[in-house]
Design a protein around this motif. Structure first.
Motif, PDB file in Angstrom:
ATOM      1  N   ASP A  57       0.855  -1.191   0.000  1.00 48.97           N
ATOM      2  CA  ASP A  57       0.000   0.000   0.000  1.00 48.97           C
ATOM      3  C   ASP A  57       0.891   1.241   0.000  1.00 48.97           C
ATOM      4  OD1 ASP A  57      -2.274   1.563   0.020  1.00 48.97           O
ATOM      5  OD2 ASP A  57      -2.517   1.469   2.195  1.00 48.97           O
ATOM      6  N   GLY A  58       1.190   1.717  -1.201  1.00 46.42           N
ATOM      7  CA  GLY A  58       2.029   2.896  -1.324  1.00 46.42           C
ATOM      8  C   GLY A  58       3.423   2.709  -0.776  1.00 46.42           C
ATOM      9  N   GLY A  59       3.953   1.494  -0.888  1.00 46.72           N
ATOM     10  CA  GLY A  59       5.294   1.209  -0.397  1.00 46.72           C
ATOM     11  C   GLY A  59       5.327   0.515   0.954  1.00 46.72           C
ATOM     12  N   PHE A  60       4.188   0.446   1.628  1.00 43.39           N
ATOM     13  CA  PHE A  60       4.100  -0.283   2.892  1.00 43.39           C
ATOM     14  C   PHE A  60       3.679  -1.706   2.592  1.00 43.39           C
ATOM     15  CE2 PHE A  60       1.399  -1.606   6.595  1.00 43.39           C
ATOM     16  CZ  PHE A  60       2.467  -1.846   7.461  1.00 43.39           C
ATOM     17  N   VAL A  61       4.584  -2.653   2.826  1.00 35.88           N
ATOM     18  CA  VAL A  61       4.338  -4.063   2.522  1.00 35.88           C
ATOM     19  C   VAL A  61       3.916  -4.779   3.803  1.00 35.88           C
ATOM     20  CG1 VAL A  61       5.369  -6.218   1.707  1.00 35.88           C
ATOM     21  CG2 VAL A  61       5.971  -4.040   0.612  1.00 35.88           C
ATOM     22  N   LEU A  62       2.871  -5.595   3.683  1.00 34.87           N
ATOM     23  CA  LEU A  62       2.344  -6.287   4.858  1.00 34.87           C
ATOM     24  C   LEU A  62       1.872  -7.677   4.474  1.00 34.87           C
ATOM     25  CD1 LEU A  62       1.655  -5.823   7.902  1.00 34.87           C
ATOM     26  CD2 LEU A  62      -0.620  -5.095   7.156  1.00 34.87           C
ATOM     27  N   TRP A  63       2.170  -8.650   5.323  1.00 35.68           N
ATOM     28  CA  TRP A  63       1.640  -9.996   5.167  1.00 35.68           C
ATOM     29  C   TRP A  63       0.995 -10.434   6.474  1.00 35.68           C
ATOM     30  CZ3 TRP A  63       4.957 -12.514   8.543  1.00 35.68           C
ATOM     31  CH2 TRP A  63       6.287 -12.077   8.594  1.00 35.68           C
TER      32      TRP A  63
END
Length: 206
Positions: free
Chosen positions: A58-64
């Protein structure tokens, strides 16, 4: 724009996609995992070292981790809807998200793998029956919690419902015996009448 990697046959990806659709978030979706591959590439490992889906950027914020993703999207884009403003309601929804993962989905896993992803001649019937018994017991817990409620924490759909309905979809579709759960079944129908589940929870199990 929000980027998502996953496959819609995954219950964890379904949670994320249901949240995204409830929030009407513009996004791109890249098929990954299972028959689509991708997760074994070095590029994907940079996104998620576990090499599992879902993953978002999300706009460069990576999350798993699916529940973490649903909480993030709800808190950032769904305050007052998926993310209740009342702290007690929010904690209640949060509690049911964890219960979905650690109790209901965990109990259902062997039955799902045995009945859906294992050829009939190779199935471990004892393991399937034990799994269904455990998952049915959890379903009855949810049924009791939903009595007198439209959604899991009251009158409005929240992130708790997003997680729970994906497991409910699997449980109700498994070719196995289930107890009568009128409150759960009525809640499931209410959620499924919304636009968001279409194309996500309307697919056959695989």
């Amino acid at each position: 724009m929000l980027k998502i990697w996953g496959r819609l046959s995954s219950v964890n990806v379904q949670k994320v996609m249901l949240a995204v659709r409830e929030l009407a978030l513009p996004h791109t979706f890249t098929q990954a995992g299972g028959k689509f591959g991708v997760v074994g590439t070095p590029e994907f490992a940079e996104l998620n070292p576990n090499r599992t889906v879902p993953v978002i950027d999300d706009g460069g914020f990576v999350l798993w981790e699916s529940n973490a993703i649903v909480r993030y999207l709800a808190s950032r884009y769904g305050v007052g809807s998926l993310w209740p403003e009342d702290a007690c309601l929010r904690a209640d929804a949060d509690r049911w998200m964890d219960w979905q993962t650690t109790e209901w989905q965990a109990a259902m896993g062997p039955a799902f793998l045995g009945l859906i992803r294992t050829p009939e001649a190779q199935r471990d019937r004892a393991a399937i029956d034990k799994s269904m018994q455990r998952s049915n017991e959890r379903a009855l817990i949810l049924d009791r919690a939903l009595r007198g409620r439209e959604f899991i924490v009251g009158r409005h759909l929240t992130m708790g419902d997003v997680a729970l309905v994906c497991s409910a979809h699997r449980w109700l579709a498994l070719p196995a015996e289930r107890p009568d759960t009128p409150a759960l079944s009525a809640w499931y129908r209410r959620v499924m009448m919304r636009p968001a589940p279409q194309g996500v929870l309307t697919l056959p199990l695989e």
